[in-house]
Write a protein that holds these residues in place. Structure first.
Motif, PDB file in Angstrom:
ATOM      1  N   LYS A 126      10.246 -10.171  95.535  1.00 33.72           N
ATOM      2  CA  LYS A 126      10.623  -9.537  96.802  1.00 33.72           C
ATOM      3  C   LYS A 126      12.049  -9.928  97.145  1.00 33.72           C
ATOM      4  O   LYS A 126      12.501 -11.017  96.785  1.00 33.72           O
ATOM      5  CB  LYS A 126       9.711 -10.013  97.940  1.00 33.72           C
ATOM      6  CG  LYS A 126       8.283  -9.557  97.843  1.00 33.72           C
ATOM      7  CD  LYS A 126       7.498 -10.062  99.039  1.00 33.72           C
ATOM      8  CE  LYS A 126       6.051  -9.623  98.949  1.00 33.72           C
ATOM      9  NZ  LYS A 126       5.251 -10.135 100.055  1.00 33.72           N
ATOM     10  N   GLY A 127      12.716  -9.057  97.875  1.00 32.30           N
ATOM     11  CA  GLY A 127      14.041  -9.358  98.415  1.00 32.30           C
ATOM     12  C   GLY A 127      15.153  -9.130  97.420  1.00 32.30           C
ATOM     13  O   GLY A 127      14.943  -9.087  96.215  1.00 32.30           O
ATOM     14  N   GLY A 128      16.354  -8.974  97.957  1.00 29.49           N
ATOM     15  CA  GLY A 128      17.538  -8.831  97.121  1.00 29.49           C
ATOM     16  C   GLY A 128      17.586  -7.523  96.368  1.00 29.49           C
ATOM     17  O   GLY A 128      16.795  -6.611  96.588  1.00 29.49           O
ATOM     18  N   SER A 140      19.569  -7.080  90.325  1.00 30.88           N
ATOM     19  CA  SER A 140      20.183  -8.182  89.585  1.00 30.88           C
ATOM     20  C   SER A 140      19.658  -9.532  90.071  1.00 30.88           C
ATOM     21  O   SER A 140      19.317 -10.411  89.272  1.00 30.88           O
ATOM     22  CB  SER A 140      21.704  -8.118  89.736  1.00 30.88           C
ATOM     23  OG  SER A 140      22.299  -9.195  89.080  1.00 30.88           O
ATOM     24  N   GLY A 141      19.579  -9.698  91.374  1.00 25.99           N
ATOM     25  CA  GLY A 141      19.034 -10.938  91.926  1.00 25.99           C
ATOM     26  C   GLY A 141      17.570 -11.114  91.589  1.00 25.99           C
ATOM     27  O   GLY A 141      17.111 -12.223  91.316  1.00 25.99           O
ATOM     28  N   GLN A 142      16.828 -10.004  91.576  1.00 26.42           N
ATOM     29  CA  GLN A 142      15.411 -10.094  91.235  1.00 26.42           C
ATOM     30  C   GLN A 142      15.221 -10.484  89.779  1.00 26.42           C
ATOM     31  O   GLN A 142      14.344 -11.278  89.445  1.00 26.42           O
ATOM     32  CB  GLN A 142      14.717  -8.766  91.529  1.00 26.42           C
ATOM     33  CG  GLN A 142      14.554  -8.498  93.008  1.00 26.42           C
ATOM     34  CD  GLN A 142      13.761  -7.249  93.290  1.00 26.42           C
ATOM     35  OE1 GLN A 142      13.472  -6.454  92.389  1.00 26.42           O
ATOM     36  NE2 GLN A 142      13.409  -7.051  94.549  1.00 26.42           N
ATOM     37  N   ALA A 157       4.933 -20.583  88.727  1.00 29.79           N
ATOM     38  CA  ALA A 157       6.178 -21.140  89.251  1.00 29.79           C
ATOM     39  C   ALA A 157       6.849 -20.106  90.144  1.00 29.79           C
ATOM     40  O   ALA A 157       6.601 -18.900  90.024  1.00 29.79           O
ATOM     41  CB  ALA A 157       7.115 -21.547  88.117  1.00 29.79           C
ATOM     42  N   THR A 158       7.706 -20.584  91.016  1.00 28.60           N
ATOM     43  CA  THR A 158       8.479 -19.728  91.900  1.00 28.60           C
ATOM     44  C   THR A 158       9.936 -19.783  91.474  1.00 28.60           C
ATOM     45  O   THR A 158      10.495 -20.869  91.322  1.00 28.60           O
ATOM     46  CB  THR A 158       8.360 -20.205  93.357  1.00 28.60           C
ATOM     47  OG1 THR A 158       6.985 -20.272  93.709  1.00 28.60           O
ATOM     48  CG2 THR A 158       9.074 -19.258  94.293  1.00 28.60           C
ATOM     49  N   GLY A 159      10.534 -18.625  91.290  1.00 28.94           N
ATOM     50  CA  GLY A 159      11.950 -18.552  90.937  1.00 28.94           C
ATOM     51  C   GLY A 159      12.731 -17.906  92.054  1.00 28.94           C
ATOM     52  O   GLY A 159      12.229 -17.023  92.749  1.00 28.94           O
ATOM     53  N   LYS A 160      13.979 -18.350  92.233  1.00 35.37           N
ATOM     54  CA  LYS A 160      14.813 -17.807  93.302  1.00 35.37           C
ATOM     55  C   LYS A 160      16.217 -17.525  92.794  1.00 35.37           C
ATOM     56  O   LYS A 160      16.728 -18.240  91.933  1.00 35.37           O
ATOM     57  CB  LYS A 160      14.894 -18.785  94.476  1.00 35.37           C
ATOM     58  CG  LYS A 160      13.560 -19.035  95.141  1.00 35.37           C
ATOM     59  CD  LYS A 160      13.695 -19.974  96.301  1.00 35.37           C
ATOM     60  CE  LYS A 160      12.343 -20.221  96.949  1.00 35.37           C
ATOM     61  NZ  LYS A 160      12.449 -21.116  98.096  1.00 35.37           N
ATOM     62  N   ARG A 161      16.824 -16.463  93.347  1.00 31.89           N
ATOM     63  CA  ARG A 161      18.210 -16.115  93.036  1.00 31.89           C
ATOM     64  C   ARG A 161      18.703 -15.222  94.148  1.00 31.89           C
ATOM     65  O   ARG A 161      18.058 -14.215  94.467  1.00 31.89           O
ATOM     66  CB  ARG A 161      18.282 -15.394  91.691  1.00 31.89           C
ATOM     67  CG  ARG A 161      19.640 -14.815  91.351  1.00 31.89           C
ATOM     68  CD  ARG A 161      20.585 -15.910  90.833  1.00 31.89           C
ATOM     69  NE  ARG A 161      21.833 -15.333  90.389  1.00 31.89           N
ATOM     70  CZ  ARG A 161      22.924 -15.267  91.169  1.00 31.89           C
ATOM     71  NH1 ARG A 161      22.893 -15.736  92.387  1.00 31.89           N
ATOM     72  NH2 ARG A 161      24.030 -14.731  90.702  1.00 31.89           N
TER      73      ARG A 161
END
Length: 166
Positions: free
Chosen positions: A104-106, A109-111, A44-48
């Motif tokens: 990747k990115g952020g 905390s966002g990761q 699955a792909t998670g985003k924040r």
């Protein structure tokens, strides 16, 4: 087309008393097929915020690897480690799945939030019966809050330049 239902009586004849049968309800719940690859993993792909996490889970001893590093090495703060363990605690499957994630990115905390979202979605795909608990906890919903963009004529997104009377 001979089995076409044209009236309520035809429908009741086909369904019978099965509509109230608990076995039919259980069967309807279990209709959601588990989605696993040939290695027995769910993806699955998670985003924040700006972070995007790709998460694979498989049955194991509870080992969590993020970008090739152990959980307590990559996410050194205990709060971030706790965030990653929440989906397993809510679903009641602690130390039953190994997690391999790339993020990747952020910022950190966002990761952590992105990995948590990915773990929750992957758990739900691995075992659809866990969906209720994860959904009730709000782990399957993508947190859409992102940083507001800077506007022209402003110092930041909303902060104005300091006013000078003279």
């Amino acid at each position: 087309m001979a089995d076409q239902i044209n009236s309520l009586e035809d429908l009741q004849a086909v369904v019978g008393d099965a509509a109230t049968d608990a076995a039919v309800v259980e069967e309807a719940i279990s209709l959601a097929e588990p989605q696993r690859d040939e290695l027995g993993r769910s993806y699955a792909t998670g985003k924040r915020k700006d972070a995007v996490a790709r998460v694979w889970i498989k049955p194991g001893s509870g080992k969590v690897t993020v970008n090739g590093k152990e959980l307590n090495v990559y996410f050194a703060r205990p709060v971030l480690q706790m965030i990653l363990r929440q989906p397993f605690q809510v679903a009641g499957v602690e130390d039953q799945f190994d997690v391999m994630a790339t993020v990747k990115g952020g910022g950190l905390s966002g990761q952590a939030g992105a990995v948590k979202h990915g773990i929750s979605k992957a758990l739900q795909l691995y075992d659809p019966s866990l969906r209720g608990a994860l959904k009730a906890a709000g782990f399957l919903t993508r947190d859409s809050r992102v940083v507001e963009r800077k506007k022209y004529g402003k110092r930041k997104a909303r902060r104005s330049f300091q006013f000078s009377k003279r």
